[in-house]
Design a protein around this motif. Structure first.
Motif, PDB file in Angstrom:
ATOM      1  N   UNK A  67       0.843  -1.192   0.000  1.00 32.86           N
ATOM      2  CA  UNK A  67       0.000   0.000   0.000  1.00 32.86           C
ATOM      3  C   UNK A  67       0.881   1.246   0.000  1.00 32.86           C
ATOM      4  N   UNK A  68       0.712   2.131  -0.985  1.00 34.32           N
ATOM      5  CA  UNK A  68       1.528   3.346  -1.024  1.00 34.32           C
ATOM      6  C   UNK A  68       1.192   4.282   0.130  1.00 34.32           C
ATOM      7  N   UNK A  69       2.189   5.033   0.556  1.00 30.15           N
ATOM      8  CA  UNK A  69       1.908   6.099   1.509  1.00 30.15           C
ATOM      9  C   UNK A  69       0.994   7.103   0.839  1.00 30.15           C
ATOM     10  N   UNK A  70       1.325   7.488  -0.369  1.00 32.73           N
ATOM     11  CA  UNK A  70       0.486   8.315  -1.222  1.00 32.73           C
ATOM     12  C   UNK A  70       1.153   8.389  -2.580  1.00 32.73           C
ATOM     13  N   UNK A  71       0.508   9.034  -3.522  1.00 33.13           N
ATOM     14  CA  UNK A  71       1.093   9.227  -4.843  1.00 33.13           C
ATOM     15  C   UNK A  71       0.951  10.679  -5.244  1.00 33.13           C
ATOM     16  N   UNK A 195       8.311  13.319  -3.439  1.00 31.50           N
ATOM     17  CA  UNK A 195       8.721  11.926  -3.302  1.00 31.50           C
ATOM     18  C   UNK A 195      10.146  11.703  -3.800  1.00 31.50           C
ATOM     19  N   UNK A 196      10.754  10.664  -3.288  1.00 29.68           N
ATOM     20  CA  UNK A 196      12.068  10.236  -3.747  1.00 29.68           C
ATOM     21  C   UNK A 196      12.148   8.725  -3.607  1.00 29.68           C
ATOM     22  N   UNK A 197      12.926   8.093  -4.455  1.00 30.02           N
ATOM     23  CA  UNK A 197      13.118   6.647  -4.365  1.00 30.02           C
ATOM     24  C   UNK A 197      14.316   6.286  -3.499  1.00 30.02           C
ATOM     25  N   UNK A 213      18.877  11.518   7.167  1.00 28.14           N
ATOM     26  CA  UNK A 213      19.804  12.644   6.993  1.00 28.14           C
ATOM     27  C   UNK A 213      19.549  13.360   5.671  1.00 28.14           C
ATOM     28  N   UNK A 214      19.189  12.584   4.644  1.00 30.20           N
ATOM     29  CA  UNK A 214      18.904  13.189   3.343  1.00 30.20           C
ATOM     30  C   UNK A 214      17.729  14.154   3.442  1.00 30.20           C
ATOM     31  N   UNK A 215      16.686  13.760   4.171  1.00 29.15           N
ATOM     32  CA  UNK A 215      15.499  14.604   4.317  1.00 29.15           C
ATOM     33  C   UNK A 215      15.842  15.914   5.020  1.00 29.15           C
TER      34      UNK A 215
END
Length: 226
Positions: A67-71, A195-197, A213-215
């Motif tokens: 289930x996606x968090x969102x799109x 979003x990011x992969x 850390x990236x966020x």
């Protein structure tokens, strides 16, 4: 000849007068428009910037771990953000689990030092509304909708939602930690993140990562010129 020249001169003066009138009219209209934008804080140019929710194929309902968090259904080439790296949040749900999840997610963001969420009990003062909805027709655990001023690319309002149909249903296997991650993800959208992969709280599916850390670095860069 003098008579003809007078007629031509009169016509030319009339034409130049009409051109000047047109230029002044357009200039005045533009001045009034921008003054109106300034006086209303850009409300005239508010349009939905992004809605992080869409329907997905039935296969996600048969595979609850997917289930996606969102799109993201729409994104701007230029990231939108708040004027400052802080925002007032009103939690509009009475679901104790979701309230705790929102508060823990805000606490996690606040601990990074790059953005501060401040809870308020006055909905009229809130810049971000954090709520809950129940929708089995979409395969997403959350959504974020926001409005921005197109002239300044600054956020005016945001509404965050957690989908209790998935997050509160044992069948889908969401631990409390993943519910908090979902809340942190949606709050990330509310402050301008996409979003990011990569390994990030902003991964679009699963809610398996907390703030990384990236966020933190992405938010720091987004708000570095405030």
């Amino acid at each position: 000849m003098r008579f003809i020249w007078r007629i031509v001169s009169t016509i030319l003066r009339l034409l130049f007068g009409l051109v000047r009138l047109f230029v002044w009219t357009v200039s005045l209209a533009l001045i009034l428009f921008f003054v109106g934008q300034w006086m209303t804080g850009g409300q005239l140019s508010q349009v939905p910037v992004s809605s992080y929710l869409t329907e997905l194929p039935q296969r996600f309902l048969n595979n609850p771990t997917e289930i996606p968090t969102d799109l993201v259904t729409s994104q701007s080439d230029q990231r939108h953000r708040w004027d400052q790296n802080q925002a007032l949040v009103y939690i509009s749900t009475e679901d104790s689990t979701m309230v705790s999840a929102y508060r823990d997610a805000m606490r996690q963001w606040n601990q990074t030092g790059v953005f501060q969420f401040i809870e308020t009990d006055d909905a009229s003062l809130a810049q971000i509304e954090a709520g809950v909805y129940v929708d089995s027709q979409v395969s997403a655990a959350g959504e974020t909708k926001s409005q921005t001023n197109l002239l300044t690319n600054r956020l005016n309002k945001a509404k965050v939602g957690l989908n209790a149909h998935y997050l509160s249903n044992p069948y889908y296997g969401y631990s409390y930690e993943r519910v908090v991650n979902t809340a942190a993800h949606e709050l990330g959208h509310a402050i301008g993140l996409d979003h990011t992969n990569e390994e990030s709280v902003m991964q679009p599916a699963g809610s398996f990562y907390s703030i990384q850390a990236r966020d933190i670095e992405v938010v720091r860069q987004l708000y570095q010129d405030q």
